[in-house]
Design a protein around this motif. Structure first.
Motif, mmCIF file in Angstrom:
data_model
loop_
_atom_site.group_PDB
_atom_site.id
_atom_site.type_symbol
_atom_site.label_atom_id
_atom_site.label_comp_id
_atom_site.label_asym_id
_atom_site.label_seq_id
_atom_site.Cartn_x
_atom_site.Cartn_y
_atom_site.Cartn_z
ATOM 1 N N LEU A 17 42.332 32.036 54.458
ATOM 2 C CA LEU A 17 43.492 32.890 54.010
ATOM 3 C C LEU A 17 42.962 34.189 53.353
ATOM 4 N N LEU A 18 44.277 35.174 53.484
ATOM 5 C CA LEU A 18 43.529 36.600 53.168
ATOM 6 C C LEU A 18 44.653 37.096 51.961
ATOM 7 N N SER A 19 44.079 37.448 50.904
ATOM 8 C CA SER A 19 44.909 38.302 50.014
ATOM 9 C C SER A 19 44.911 39.852 50.150
ATOM 10 N N ASN A 20 45.948 40.376 49.412
ATOM 11 C CA ASN A 20 46.202 41.750 49.537
ATOM 12 C C ASN A 20 44.893 42.526 49.070
ATOM 13 N N GLU A 21 44.322 41.724 48.278
ATOM 14 C CA GLU A 21 43.044 42.459 47.498
ATOM 15 C C GLU A 21 41.754 42.483 48.399
ATOM 16 N N GLY A 22 41.847 41.778 49.448
ATOM 17 C CA GLY A 22 40.629 41.372 50.204
ATOM 18 C C GLY A 22 39.859 40.109 49.994
ATOM 19 N N ASP A 23 40.543 39.368 49.217
ATOM 20 C CA ASP A 23 39.968 37.953 48.759
ATOM 21 C C ASP A 23 40.041 36.974 49.758
ATOM 22 N N VAL A 24 39.206 36.216 50.310
ATOM 23 C CA VAL A 24 39.176 35.317 51.580
ATOM 24 C C VAL A 24 39.042 33.977 50.949
ATOM 25 N N TYR A 25 39.871 33.057 51.158
ATOM 26 C CA TYR A 25 39.882 31.537 50.615
ATOM 27 C C TYR A 25 39.769 30.655 51.635
ATOM 28 N N PHE A 26 39.256 29.629 51.742
ATOM 29 C CA PHE A 26 38.918 28.706 52.717
ATOM 30 C C PHE A 26 39.681 27.566 52.206
ATOM 31 N N SER A 27 40.014 26.450 53.287
ATOM 32 C CA SER A 27 40.783 25.134 52.735
ATOM 33 C C SER A 27 39.582 24.215 52.829
ATOM 34 N N ASP A 28 38.539 24.567 53.306
ATOM 35 C CA ASP A 28 37.211 23.619 53.107
ATOM 36 C C ASP A 28 36.458 24.058 51.788
ATOM 37 N N PRO A 29 36.622 22.967 51.092
ATOM 38 C CA PRO A 29 35.913 23.100 49.812
ATOM 39 C C PRO A 29 34.308 23.424 49.996
ATOM 40 N N GLY A 30 33.831 23.270 51.022
ATOM 41 C CA GLY A 30 32.688 23.527 51.312
ATOM 42 C C GLY A 30 32.204 25.380 51.412
ATOM 43 N N GLN A 63 43.971 47.283 43.447
ATOM 44 C CA GLN A 63 43.694 47.259 42.211
ATOM 45 C C GLN A 63 42.195 46.718 41.984
ATOM 46 N N SER A 64 41.410 46.131 43.061
ATOM 47 C CA SER A 64 40.156 45.651 42.878
ATOM 48 C C SER A 64 39.217 46.593 42.192
ATOM 49 N N PRO A 65 38.358 46.345 41.472
ATOM 50 C CA PRO A 65 37.278 47.380 40.856
ATOM 51 C C PRO A 65 36.534 48.109 42.090
ATOM 52 N N ASP A 66 36.222 47.372 43.054
ATOM 53 C CA ASP A 66 35.556 48.222 44.370
ATOM 54 C C ASP A 66 36.454 48.701 45.491
ATOM 55 N N GLY A 100 44.045 50.689 50.379
ATOM 56 C CA GLY A 100 45.165 50.112 50.334
ATOM 57 C C GLY A 100 45.027 48.607 50.763
ATOM 58 N N ALA A 101 46.059 47.891 50.726
ATOM 59 C CA ALA A 101 46.107 46.385 50.929
ATOM 60 C C ALA A 101 45.744 45.814 52.296
ATOM 61 N N LEU A 102 45.387 44.713 52.377
ATOM 62 C CA LEU A 102 45.234 43.807 53.749
ATOM 63 C C LEU A 102 46.471 42.802 53.977
ATOM 64 N N TYR A 103 46.563 42.877 55.117
ATOM 65 C CA TYR A 103 47.874 42.026 55.649
ATOM 66 C C TYR A 103 47.619 41.259 56.861
ATOM 67 N N ALA A 104 46.745 41.282 57.541
ATOM 68 C CA ALA A 104 46.377 40.546 58.637
ATOM 69 C C ALA A 104 45.053 39.932 58.726
ATOM 70 N N LEU A 105 45.012 38.464 59.582
ATOM 71 C CA LEU A 105 43.762 37.963 59.618
ATOM 72 C C LEU A 105 43.799 37.164 60.906
ATOM 73 N N ALA A 106 42.459 37.002 61.774
ATOM 74 C CA ALA A 106 42.459 36.548 63.178
ATOM 75 C C ALA A 106 41.008 35.826 62.862
ATOM 76 N N ALA A 107 40.839 35.031 63.722
ATOM 77 C CA ALA A 107 39.585 34.094 64.079
ATOM 78 C C ALA A 107 39.373 34.175 65.725
ATOM 79 N N HIS A 108 38.280 34.092 66.085
ATOM 80 C CA HIS A 108 37.441 33.627 67.115
ATOM 81 C C HIS A 108 36.314 32.827 67.041
ATOM 82 N N GLY A 109 36.187 31.615 67.314
ATOM 83 C CA GLY A 109 35.098 30.702 67.068
ATOM 84 C C GLY A 109 34.832 30.970 65.631
ATOM 85 N N ASP A 110 33.394 31.360 65.333
ATOM 86 C CA ASP A 110 33.110 31.506 64.042
ATOM 87 C C ASP A 110 33.078 32.836 63.457
#
Length: 368
Positions: free
Chosen positions: A76-89, A101-104, A109-119
């Motif tokens: 999962l992707l936040s507008n600030e570029g944080d990436v979270y995972f459902s797997d607690p590992g 607004q992130s310090p770095d 600007g913000a992020l809005y889209a996320l995609a995956a291919h394998g790993d």
């Protein structure tokens, strides 16, 4: 106040009939809060919830090829570029330079889209930002340095699709300058403006929108060979895409725009000028192209949009529909509605997916 919490569905993704992720949130400038829900019907207790103090804009699944993942998982992707995972590992990650607004934050600007291919994961957003996460878990600015990168620099990327660890398709549009400033970043933006100042700002924005709306849509192939444009003709802003095969891809956007083409061939406008809705999402279901607009669901017959469900209000319990996304998974069509949640269609009848109301309370207390 907790009692005033009224979240809406912000983004969603389904793996199959019984496995899907929903993100609910209520956007407040000084109190951003999102509820991430994961459903798996194989378990006696099918729901799991994670809360974050961020605006989540995208969710996708990725496979067990990701080191350490147990079966399918979600990112999962936040507008600030944080990436979270459902797997607690997997601990949360931060894409350096992304956000507002992130310090770095680099200022792009913000992020809005996320995609995956394998790993491999990709993230994208405003001002042509594209980032890639490799097997080592490190995010890099992926578009920078590719030949043709200047073509994408001013594009707000709304949707992306990965075709391999080094090949990506992105779609979006060039925003008018007046729209690029998000007033939610500064709630005092209008405080010192006179009526004349506000009128002048409004006129400038209308002029900018009129000058760019008709020819601002963009679609690119990124990877081997650099950044290549796939839309030679002027089109409105583009919002979403659906991949049947690498040679059959559907794109939808504003002013009723529907395009069809392939990763290695240019796209053509196949929609009618008579259809002027803003189209939000597209999928292929049982050989048909299904489109969600701002006010309903449609079949595309190759020329015009036709109603998929003439009384969609009845599907959402006689409410006013607020379409967010359509996604075909196997023999079912998922309809995600920002205000009314999730519905499943098997081609004949609709089924509501009930989200326990306690899961949508800010102060969550597990009833078990």
């Amino acid at each position: 106040m907790p009692g005033d919490f009224n979240p809406k569905l912000r983004c969603a993704h389904a793996i199959d009939r019984d496995r899907f992720a929903l993100v609910y949130g209520e956007l407040e400038y000084d109190d951003t809060f999102s509820i991430m829900l994961f459903h798996d019907g194989a378990f006696e207790t099918p729901w799991r919830r994670i809360d974050v103090a961020r605006e989540i804009n995208a969710v996708t699944s990725f496979g067990p090829a990701v080191a350490g993942a147990r079966g399918e998982a979600y990112a999962l992707l936040s507008n600030e570029g944080d990436v979270y995972f459902s797997d607690p590992g997997f601990p949360a990650e931060k894409i350096a330079g992304a956000g507002i607004q992130s310090p770095d934050a680099s200022g792009r600007g913000a992020l809005y889209a996320l995609a995956a291919h394998g790993d491999t994961l990709f993230a994208a957003g405003t001002n042509g930002q594209v980032y890639r996460r490799g097997r080592d878990g490190v995010w890099i600015a992926w578009g920078d340095g590719q030949s043709g990168e200047e073509a994408i620099a001013q594009v707000a990327l709304a949707a992306i699709q990965a075709f391999g660890p080094q090949v990506l398709m992105v779609v979006g549009g060039v925003l008018p300058e007046a729209q690029a400033y998000d007033v939610t970043e500064d709630p005092t933006f209008f405080d010192d403006m006179s009526i004349d100042d506000l009128a002048a700002l409004f006129e400038r924005q209308l002029a900018l929108e009129a000058s760019t709306l008709e020819a601002s849509g963009k679609a690119f192939r990124m990877g081997d060979g650099g950044v290549l444009s796939l839309v030679p003709a002027p089109v409105p802003n583009l919002r979403a895409l659906c991949v049947e095969t690498a040679d059959s891809i559907w794109i939808v956007g504003e002013n009723g725009a529907i395009l069809h083409g392939g990763l290695e061939r240019p796209f053509e406008i196949v929609s009618s000028a008579a259809d002027q809705q803003t189209l939000l999402s597209v999928t292929r279901f049982r050989g048909e192209t299904i489109v969600a607009s701002e006010d309903g669901l449609h079949r595309f017959d190759g020329h015009r949009l036709q109603p998929l469900q003439r009384r969609l209000g009845e599907v959402v319990d006689s409410g006013v529909p607020s379409p967010l996304k359509v996604q075909a998974v196997g023999d079912f069509l998922f309809y995600f509605d920002a205000k009314h949640g999730v519905r499943l269609w098997d081609g004949d009848s609709w089924e509501a997916v009930r989200v326990p109301p306690e899961l949508l309370r800010r102060e969550f207390r597990d009833p078990s």
